[in-house]
Design an enzyme around this catalytic site. Structure first.
Site, PDB file in Angstrom:
ATOM      1  N   ALA A   8      49.195  48.592  43.531  1.00 26.16           N
ATOM      2  CA  ALA A   8      49.228  50.034  43.287  1.00 26.16           C
ATOM      3  C   ALA A   8      48.828  50.731  44.582  1.00 26.16           C
ATOM      4  O   ALA A   8      47.931  50.258  45.298  1.00 26.16           O
ATOM      5  CB  ALA A   8      48.259  50.386  42.170  1.00 26.16           C
ATOM      6  N   GLY A  32      30.850  38.890  34.758  1.00 21.06           N
ATOM      7  CA  GLY A  32      32.015  38.678  33.909  1.00 21.06           C
ATOM      8  C   GLY A  32      31.836  39.162  32.473  1.00 21.06           C
ATOM      9  O   GLY A  32      32.741  39.779  31.905  1.00 21.06           O
ATOM     10  N   CYS A  83      26.077  41.137  44.664  1.00 25.17           N
ATOM     11  CA  CYS A  83      26.426  39.855  44.036  1.00 25.17           C
ATOM     12  C   CYS A  83      25.354  38.807  44.383  1.00 25.17           C
ATOM     13  O   CYS A  83      25.639  37.765  44.984  1.00 25.17           O
ATOM     14  CB  CYS A  83      27.805  39.438  44.545  1.00 25.17           C
ATOM     15  SG  CYS A  83      28.615  38.193  43.533  1.00 25.17           S
ATOM     16  N   GLY A 108      45.518  45.543  37.978  1.00 25.72           N
ATOM     17  CA  GLY A 108      44.583  44.433  38.183  1.00 25.72           C
ATOM     18  C   GLY A 108      44.774  43.389  37.090  1.00 25.72           C
ATOM     19  O   GLY A 108      44.969  43.745  35.918  1.00 25.72           O
ATOM     20  N   SER A 147      49.476  43.603  39.421  1.00 26.10           N
ATOM     21  CA  SER A 147      48.358  42.940  40.105  1.00 26.10           C
ATOM     22  C   SER A 147      48.756  42.514  41.510  1.00 26.10           C
ATOM     23  O   SER A 147      49.815  41.910  41.712  1.00 26.10           O
ATOM     24  CB  SER A 147      47.878  41.715  39.321  1.00 26.10           C
ATOM     25  OG  SER A 147      46.903  41.030  40.086  1.00 26.10           O
ATOM     26  N   ALA A 148      47.880  42.813  42.450  1.00 26.50           N
ATOM     27  CA  ALA A 148      48.117  42.428  43.843  1.00 26.50           C
ATOM     28  C   ALA A 148      48.066  40.909  43.990  1.00 26.50           C
ATOM     29  O   ALA A 148      48.711  40.341  44.869  1.00 26.50           O
ATOM     30  CB  ALA A 148      47.071  43.082  44.734  1.00 26.50           C
ATOM     31  N   ILE A 204      34.549  45.757  37.688  1.00 28.94           N
ATOM     32  CA  ILE A 204      33.889  46.163  38.932  1.00 28.94           C
ATOM     33  C   ILE A 204      34.402  47.528  39.396  1.00 28.94           C
ATOM     34  O   ILE A 204      33.663  48.285  40.042  1.00 28.94           O
ATOM     35  CB  ILE A 204      34.069  45.078  40.014  1.00 28.94           C
ATOM     36  CG1 ILE A 204      33.319  43.806  39.583  1.00 28.94           C
ATOM     37  CG2 ILE A 204      33.552  45.562  41.373  1.00 28.94           C
ATOM     38  CD1 ILE A 204      33.299  42.688  40.601  1.00 28.94           C
ATOM     39  N   CYS A 239      24.111  34.884  31.806  1.00 29.80           N
ATOM     40  CA  CYS A 239      24.497  34.354  33.111  1.00 29.80           C
ATOM     41  C   CYS A 239      23.906  32.962  33.304  1.00 29.80           C
ATOM     42  O   CYS A 239      22.767  32.705  32.896  1.00 29.80           O
ATOM     43  CB  CYS A 239      23.974  35.306  34.191  1.00 29.80           C
ATOM     44  SG  CYS A 239      24.810  35.071  35.735  1.00 29.80           S
TER      45      CYS A 239
HETATM   46  C1  LIG Z   1      31.392  34.532  44.414  1.00 33.20           C
HETATM   47  C2  LIG Z   1      31.264  35.180  43.079  1.00 33.20           C
HETATM   48  C3  LIG Z   1      30.596  34.519  42.075  1.00 33.20           C
HETATM   49  C4  LIG Z   1      30.465  35.099  40.818  1.00 33.20           C
HETATM   50  N1  LIG Z   1      29.798  34.404  39.839  1.00 33.20           N
HETATM   51  C5  LIG Z   1      29.721  34.928  38.603  1.00 33.20           C
HETATM   52  C6  LIG Z   1      29.095  34.190  37.563  1.00 33.20           C
HETATM   53  O1  LIG Z   1      28.593  33.090  37.768  1.00 33.20           O
HETATM   54  N2  LIG Z   1      29.066  34.739  36.322  1.00 33.20           N
HETATM   55  C7  LIG Z   1      29.628  35.952  36.074  1.00 33.20           C
HETATM   56  O2  LIG Z   1      29.590  36.412  34.931  1.00 33.20           O
HETATM   57  N3  LIG Z   1      30.218  36.684  37.047  1.00 33.20           N
HETATM   58  C8  LIG Z   1      30.280  36.199  38.302  1.00 33.20           C
HETATM   59  N4  LIG Z   1      30.895  36.903  39.282  1.00 33.20           N
HETATM   60  C9  LIG Z   1      31.408  38.247  38.973  1.00 33.20           C
HETATM   61  C10 LIG Z   1      32.803  38.207  38.374  1.00 33.20           C
HETATM   62  O3  LIG Z   1      33.646  37.499  39.250  1.00 33.20           O
HETATM   63  C11 LIG Z   1      33.264  39.645  38.200  1.00 33.20           C
HETATM   64  O4  LIG Z   1      32.550  40.197  37.121  1.00 33.20           O
HETATM   65  C12 LIG Z   1      34.746  39.739  37.904  1.00 33.20           C
HETATM   66  O5  LIG Z   1      35.509  39.188  38.940  1.00 33.20           O
HETATM   67  C13 LIG Z   1      35.132  41.202  37.731  1.00 33.20           C
HETATM   68  O6  LIG Z   1      36.476  41.257  37.390  1.00 33.20           O
HETATM   69  P1  LIG Z   1      37.357  42.525  37.685  1.00 33.20           P
HETATM   70  O7  LIG Z   1      38.643  42.263  36.985  1.00 33.20           O
HETATM   71  O8  LIG Z   1      36.630  43.764  37.384  1.00 33.20           O
HETATM   72  O9  LIG Z   1      37.571  42.555  39.265  1.00 33.20           O
HETATM   73  P2  LIG Z   1      38.202  41.514  40.289  1.00 33.20           P
HETATM   74  O10 LIG Z   1      37.856  40.126  39.916  1.00 33.20           O
HETATM   75  O11 LIG Z   1      37.834  42.045  41.633  1.00 33.20           O
HETATM   76  O12 LIG Z   1      39.776  41.648  40.105  1.00 33.20           O
HETATM   77  C14 LIG Z   1      40.501  42.757  40.551  1.00 33.20           C
HETATM   78  C15 LIG Z   1      41.975  42.473  40.431  1.00 33.20           C
HETATM   79  O13 LIG Z   1      42.689  43.634  40.864  1.00 33.20           O
HETATM   80  C16 LIG Z   1      43.693  43.250  41.775  1.00 33.20           C
HETATM   81  N5  LIG Z   1      43.955  44.371  42.684  1.00 33.20           N
HETATM   82  C17 LIG Z   1      43.196  44.785  43.721  1.00 33.20           C
HETATM   83  N6  LIG Z   1      43.781  45.841  44.316  1.00 33.20           N
HETATM   84  C18 LIG Z   1      44.897  46.110  43.623  1.00 33.20           C
HETATM   85  C19 LIG Z   1      45.922  47.080  43.736  1.00 33.20           C
HETATM   86  N7  LIG Z   1      45.915  47.988  44.701  1.00 33.20           N
HETATM   87  N8  LIG Z   1      46.933  47.057  42.839  1.00 33.20           N
HETATM   88  C20 LIG Z   1      46.976  46.110  41.847  1.00 33.20           C
HETATM   89  N9  LIG Z   1      46.038  45.154  41.709  1.00 33.20           N
HETATM   90  C21 LIG Z   1      45.013  45.163  42.581  1.00 33.20           C
HETATM   91  C22 LIG Z   1      43.127  42.027  42.476  1.00 33.20           C
HETATM   92  O14 LIG Z   1      44.162  41.246  43.042  1.00 33.20           O
HETATM   93  C23 LIG Z   1      42.430  41.319  41.295  1.00 33.20           C
HETATM   94  O15 LIG Z   1      43.367  40.543  40.567  1.00 33.20           O
HETATM   95  C24 LIG Z   1      31.024  36.369  40.566  1.00 33.20           C
HETATM   96  C25 LIG Z   1      31.703  37.042  41.590  1.00 33.20           C
HETATM   97  C26 LIG Z   1      31.826  36.458  42.829  1.00 33.20           C
HETATM   98  C27 LIG Z   1      32.575  37.181  43.913  1.00 33.20           C
END
Ligand SMILES: Cc1cc2nc3c(=O)[nH]c(=O)nc-3n(C[C@H](O)[C@H](O)[C@H](O)COP(=O)(O)OP(=O)(O)OC[C@H]3O[C@@H](n4cnc5c(N)ncnc54)[C@H](O)[C@@H]3O)c2cc1C
Length: 398
Positions: free
Chosen positions: A79, A308, A156, A9, A35-36, A288, A344
């Site tokens: 992955a 985030g 969310c 990721g 990363s996908a 997440i 936030c």
């Molecule tokens: C619409 C929206 C609004 C938001 N607004 C806010 C905000 O205002 N403030 C805030 O703090 N947070 C906000 N968030 C939450 C914030 O976006 C998340 O906390 C953050 O995206 C979490 O990051 P992450 O890396 O855990 O997961 P993700 O962002 O889901 O990233 C996962 C990564 O893993 C990759 N992946 C998936 N499957 C695979 C695989 N099989 N192999 C390799 N890679 C893979 C994906 O391509 C991606 O790059 C919001 C979320 C959304 C959806």
């Protein structure tokens, strides 16, 4: 041989974990990210895309140059299987062996939650936000009632509220405010619960905001179907619409479930406060992808938003613990999700609310909500700063 750290990721969690390990261990470590997606997407800006206030390149950047600059190997691929006993991950680009693994694969939309959700507009991915923009433009040509909402088991809620208030702002700009009915329907027991059991004054503030904007609130509601022209509630009532945006629940990525004992029923990885998995000392999960149990029950089930700030904190905790392990020490940093501070900004178009608390989840000693137009500017500044920080790979900045 250098220790091999493999990160799955490349978003908030994965990019931060990989670059944090690299910066803490220098050349003593070989870091690879799979990363996908080949771009980092700043999800908080997706709320603006349907209204044409942001485009794809405004809210994202390519990952490869950032990783190249910081001497992190980058594999654009998915992955497909984690084998913790063999210390190996299978990917669409071949197998990769590791000494330490960080799972940061985030969420996918769970569109099976309600019949019709697959065909309904949402904003929880870049592609979804672009499609919702097309629906919004069709709506402007032929306006009617609007429903914004979040289904049962959604988490969310912040994005749903931001989109709701941005919609109200855009209706005003289009001369439609007060001419069409705007309804917010949510699984939350009350407006302002946010999936975090509320904040002091949140319930009153959300009610006031809704009254001022002429928004009808339908709280504690489950949906039984989403038709192309109406959201059908579990109690049988139908909320007709010409435009709807509904936030679905999230799940962990499906491939993780192929590893026995790795994930819970939601596809998330249960972790200890060190962000090591419950079962394997050398496998971490952050962001997440890491499971957060919901510490309360509500009449209609809701999830906990994983935003985030806690995501980045978790990534640094995991990185510090990997440093300990590489140096032959036991992991020494622990930080439960519930105890991480909440920071936030909820945007409302030209207004907003800042939410600050000492803990993500209650009990809290300090929590405050500050409404006002300065929060719109603060959100824009947060967007510019975060994108610049991530793009430069300066993940140890606040
Ligand atoms: C619409 C929206 C609004 C938001 N607004 C806010 C905000 O205002 N403030 C805030 O703090 N947070 C906000 N968030 C939450 C914030 O976006 C998340 O906390 C953050 O995206 C979490 O990051 P992450 O890396 O855990 O997961 P993700 O962002 O889901 O990233 C996962 C990564 O893993 C990759 N992946 C998936 N499957 C695979 C695989 N099989 N192999 C390799 N890679 C893979 C994906 O391509 C991606 O790059 C919001 C979320 C959304 C959806």
């Amino acid at each position: 041989m250098s220790a091999r750290v493999l990160v799955l990721g490349g978003s908030f969690a994965g990019l931060t974990a990989a670059l944090s390990v690299r910066s803490r261990l220098g050349s003593d470590v070989d870091v690879t990210v799979v990363s996908a997606a080949d771009r980092f997407v700043f999800n908080p800006s997706l709320i603006w895309m349907p209204f044409g206030r942001r485009g794809r390149t405004d809210v994202s950047f390519p990952l490869a140059p950032t990783f190249a600059r910081r001497k992190v190997n980058f594999v654009h691929g998915a992955a497909t299987y984690v084998d913790p006993e063999a210390h190996r991950v299978e990917t669409t680009e071949g197998n990769l062996d590791y000494d330490y693994l960080v799972i940061a694969t985030g969420y996918r939309n769970d569109l099976d939650v309600v019949p019709g959700m697959h065909e309904t507009s949402t904003i929880t991915t870049l592609a979804d936000a672009e499609r919702t923009g097309e629906a919004w433009r069709r709506f402007l040509d032929e306006p009617g009632d609007v429903v914004i909402g979040a289904t049962q088991r959604a988490s969310c809620f912040g994005a749903a509220y931001e989109f709701l208030f941005n919609t109200s702002y855009q209706l005003r700009r289009a001369g439609l405010h007060g001419k069409v009915r705007l309804t917010y329907v949510t699984a939350e027991p009350y407006a302002g619960h946010f999936g975090i059991d509320g904040m002091p004054g949140a319930r009153t503030l959300m009610k006031l905001f809704a009254r001022k904007e002429g928004i009808a609130l339908e709280t504690g509601q489950a949906m039984s179907e989403i038709r192309p022209d109406a959201v059908v509630l579990a109690d049988g009532r139908e909320l007709g619409y010409r435009f709807a945006m509904i936030v679905p629940p999230f799940r962990g990525q499906d491939f993780l479930a192929k590893t026995p004992g790795l994930v819970d029923a939601g596809g998330y990885v249960p972790v200890r406060p060190t962000y090591q998995t419950e079962r394997w000392d050398d496998v971490y999960a952050v962001g997440i992808a890491a499971a957060v149990p919901v510490p309360w029950t509500t009449a209609i089930p809701t999830g906990v938003p994983k935003t985030g700030f806690p995501t980045e904190q978790q990534a640094h905790v995991a990185a510090k613990n990997i440093v300990d392990q590489v140096r032959g020490r036991a992991p020494s940093t622990a930080r439960e999700f519930a105890r991480i501070p909440a920071l936030c900004i909820m945007d409302a178009g030209n207004n907003g609310v800042a939410m600050i608390a000492d803990h993500m989840l209650p009990p809290r000693r300090a929590a405050i909500m500050v409404p006002g137009p300065q929060n719109h500017l603060a959100k824009v500044a947060f967007e510019k700063y975060s994108l610049a920080k991530m793009r430069a790979g300066l993940v140890r900045l606040p």
